[in-house]
Write a protein that holds these residues in place. Structure first.
Motif, PDB file in Angstrom:
ATOM      1  N   THR A 184       0.832  -1.204   0.000  1.00 24.68           N
ATOM      2  CA  THR A 184       0.000   0.000   0.000  1.00 24.68           C
ATOM      3  C   THR A 184       0.865   1.252   0.000  1.00 24.68           C
ATOM      4  OG1 THR A 184      -1.752  -1.148   1.214  1.00 24.68           O
ATOM      5  CG2 THR A 184      -1.808   1.252   1.233  1.00 24.68           C
ATOM      6  N   SER A 185       1.841   1.271   0.887  1.00 23.40           N
ATOM      7  CA  SER A 185       2.722   2.433   1.012  1.00 23.40           C
ATOM      8  C   SER A 185       3.472   2.709  -0.289  1.00 23.40           C
ATOM      9  CB  SER A 185       3.709   2.205   2.159  1.00 23.40           C
ATOM     10  OG  SER A 185       4.616   3.286   2.260  1.00 23.40           O
ATOM     11  N   PHE A 232      -4.035   0.476   7.357  1.00 23.87           N
ATOM     12  CA  PHE A 232      -4.193   0.728   5.926  1.00 23.87           C
ATOM     13  C   PHE A 232      -4.768   2.123   5.668  1.00 23.87           C
ATOM     14  CE2 PHE A 232      -4.087  -3.949   5.838  1.00 23.87           C
ATOM     15  CZ  PHE A 232      -3.120  -4.126   4.860  1.00 23.87           C
ATOM     16  N   VAL A 267       1.201   4.078  -3.057  1.00 24.06           N
ATOM     17  CA  VAL A 267       0.899   5.496  -2.805  1.00 24.06           C
ATOM     18  C   VAL A 267       2.109   6.359  -3.154  1.00 24.06           C
ATOM     19  CG1 VAL A 267       0.378   7.187  -1.002  1.00 24.06           C
ATOM     20  CG2 VAL A 267      -0.855   5.013  -1.069  1.00 24.06           C
ATOM     21  N   VAL A 325      -5.079   4.391  -3.575  1.00 27.13           N
ATOM     22  CA  VAL A 325      -5.309   3.020  -3.128  1.00 27.13           C
ATOM     23  C   VAL A 325      -6.449   2.960  -2.116  1.00 27.13           C
ATOM     24  CG1 VAL A 325      -4.268   0.968  -2.090  1.00 27.13           C
ATOM     25  CG2 VAL A 325      -2.847   2.539  -3.451  1.00 27.13           C
ATOM     26  N   LYS A 326      -7.425   2.121  -2.401  1.00 23.70           N
ATOM     27  CA  LYS A 326      -8.487   1.828  -1.449  1.00 23.70           C
ATOM     28  C   LYS A 326      -8.414   0.350  -1.100  1.00 23.70           C
ATOM     29  CE  LYS A 326     -11.562   5.574  -2.889  1.00 23.70           C
ATOM     30  NZ  LYS A 326     -12.924   5.968  -3.316  1.00 23.70           N
ATOM     31  N   GLN A 339      -7.054   6.827   2.662  1.00 24.29           N
ATOM     32  CA  GLN A 339      -8.350   6.544   2.047  1.00 24.29           C
ATOM     33  C   GLN A 339      -9.157   5.666   2.991  1.00 24.29           C
ATOM     34  OE1 GLN A 339      -9.560   7.687  -0.871  1.00 24.29           O
ATOM     35  NE2 GLN A 339      -7.671   8.793  -1.419  1.00 24.29           N
ATOM     36  N   SER A 395      -2.800   4.660   3.279  1.00 27.35           N
ATOM     37  CA  SER A 395      -3.430   5.005   2.009  1.00 27.35           C
ATOM     38  C   SER A 395      -4.080   6.386   2.010  1.00 27.35           C
ATOM     39  CB  SER A 395      -4.496   3.967   1.651  1.00 27.35           C
ATOM     40  OG  SER A 395      -5.576   4.023   2.578  1.00 27.35           O
TER      41      SER A 395
END
Length: 404
Positions: free
Chosen positions: A24-25, A51, A28, A34-35, A57, A55
């Motif tokens: 995720t990181s 998360f 981004v 990112v969801k 998000q 994110s």
């Protein structure tokens, strides 16, 4: 390539969920939005808050948590995505997806999306090899899902083998390369490619045979990359424990004669033939139906030549682009060039198997590509998959050059 892309990351319940945080990181950092969707069991390993912080998000966990009355959350999210990644993908999630089961937020969104889906499995080595899991992955491949093969190593369960979630950097690399290939359609898409791989076995009696050190890894990597490029791939393989690459049709053979017959059977329809198999040059002239008993004196086994498959293909060649391999230990370039001319090849891959990192059974290789058109390219030490990618780039340039 992922910059500006809208990515849905589906995280299912395995210890590898912690790697999804790093993924995720890194997404981004590369400019993706990112969801994250988490299964109930994923939350046993990592919290949604982690998360959300990475994110910036919202994180989705419940199909029935409808925050906006004007939208159905899982449909809205499915339509929003440019790209859908399952990482880690457990055997359970893969099984649900393959069979159209939609009983949580992740699987309902997955079933509703029309985005490209990438699947990065992570599980115990025996689970990964189980026929049901392999069948489910094959089904998803036929649906158009693209797999990022797990790595090999020490797993959290204590086993050593294939099943470890690929590293986040590698996952992104695979996705970006595939996206690049999708946006710049491969010249090889739709081509019929035949690849031979692995050793052959030549029987002496019911319990003994002659073979060689080939593992088949180079040929399997070539077949995998060819399939990723959109080709129709037939892999004719000698005995090998390797998994069949997704999207590849594998035909198992044992002897040099078996391989010769199968290659000829598929040769006429082939556009490209890459003979990476290490076929036995000799076989016992006499084979025994019963086990030979040990004797006090020395044993002499008379050997006879097997069919030279590559030479036969060169003689029968019409429209096919024919590539051979030359595994040498001395004067590699000289012998390779001679093989190119003598067997009427379009190209030859020459590697000195005495060099560290370039021998049989390893995951790396280095080689020299020489073509009939006079091209000479060094392929430096790298993974066999990377060598395969470079090989197809060179073949594509060669074929385009012929057409022009």
């Amino acid at each position: 390539m992922v910059k500006g892309k809208k990515v849905v990351l589906g995280v299912s319940g395995g210890i590898a969920a912690y790697k999804a945080c790093a993924l995720t990181s890194k997404l981004v950092q590369k400019g993706a939005v990112v969801k994250v969707i988490m299964t109930e069991h994923a939350r046993e390993f990592v919290t949604p808050l982690t998360f959300q912080a990475l994110s910036r998000q919202p994180v989705f966990t419940d199909t029935f948590d409808e925050k906006d009355p004007e939208k159905i959350a899982h449909i809205d999210l499915a339509d929003w995505a440019d790209l859908f990644i399952l990482a880690p993908a457990t055997a359970n999630t893969i099984g649900k997806a393959a069979n159209g089961i939609a009983d949580d937020m992740l699987t309902t969104t997955l079933l509703a999306t029309s985005a490209n889906v990438f699947v990065a499995p992570a599980m115990n080595v025996h689970m990964y090899a189980h026929p049901a899991v392999q069948k489910n992955m094959q089904t998803l491949t036929e649906y158009g899902y693209q797999f990022i093969e797990p790595g090999e190593g020490l797993l959290a369960c204590g086993y050593v083998g294939k099943g470890r979630l690929e590293e986040p950097e590698s996952i992104i690399e695979v996705i970006e390369k595939q996206m690049d290939a999708d946006e710049s359609p491969s010249y090889l898409r739709g081509k019929q490619i035949v690849v031979t791989a692995g050793p052959t076995r030549e029987s002496l009696d019911p319990v003994r045979f002659f073979t060689n050190r080939s593992s088949g890894k180079m040929g399997y990597a070539i077949a995998e990359i060819a399939a990723n490029l959109g080709a129709h791939v037939t892999l004719i393989s000698g005995p090998s424990p390797l998994d069949v690459p997704h999207g590849v049709k594998r035909i198992d053979v044992e002897t040099a004669e078996d391989m010769y017959k199968e290659v000829l059977r598929h040769y006429e329809q082939a556009d490209i033939v890459i003979k990476a198999a290490a076929v036995a040059d000799y076989r016992p002239k006499i084979t025994f139906d019963q086990k030979m008993k040990k004797q006090e004196e020395s044993l002499v086994v008379e050997m006879e030549r097997t069919q030279d498959i590559l030479k036969a293909l060169g003689e029968k060649k019409e429209q096919q682009y024919l590539v051979g391999f030359a595994a040498e230990t001395t004067n590699a370039l000289q012998y390779g060039k001679e093989k190119l001319d003598r067997k009427n090849l379009d190209a030859v891959i020459i590697n000195d198997v005495s060099q560290e990192g370039a021998g049989f059974s390893g995951d790396t290789n280095e080689a020299t590509f020489i073509s009939k058109q006079g091209r000479v390219e060094q392929l430096p030490l790298s993974s066999k998959r990377q060598i395969a990618r470079q090989l197809f780039s060179l073949i594509e340039e060669e074929l385009k050059g012929v057409e022009q």
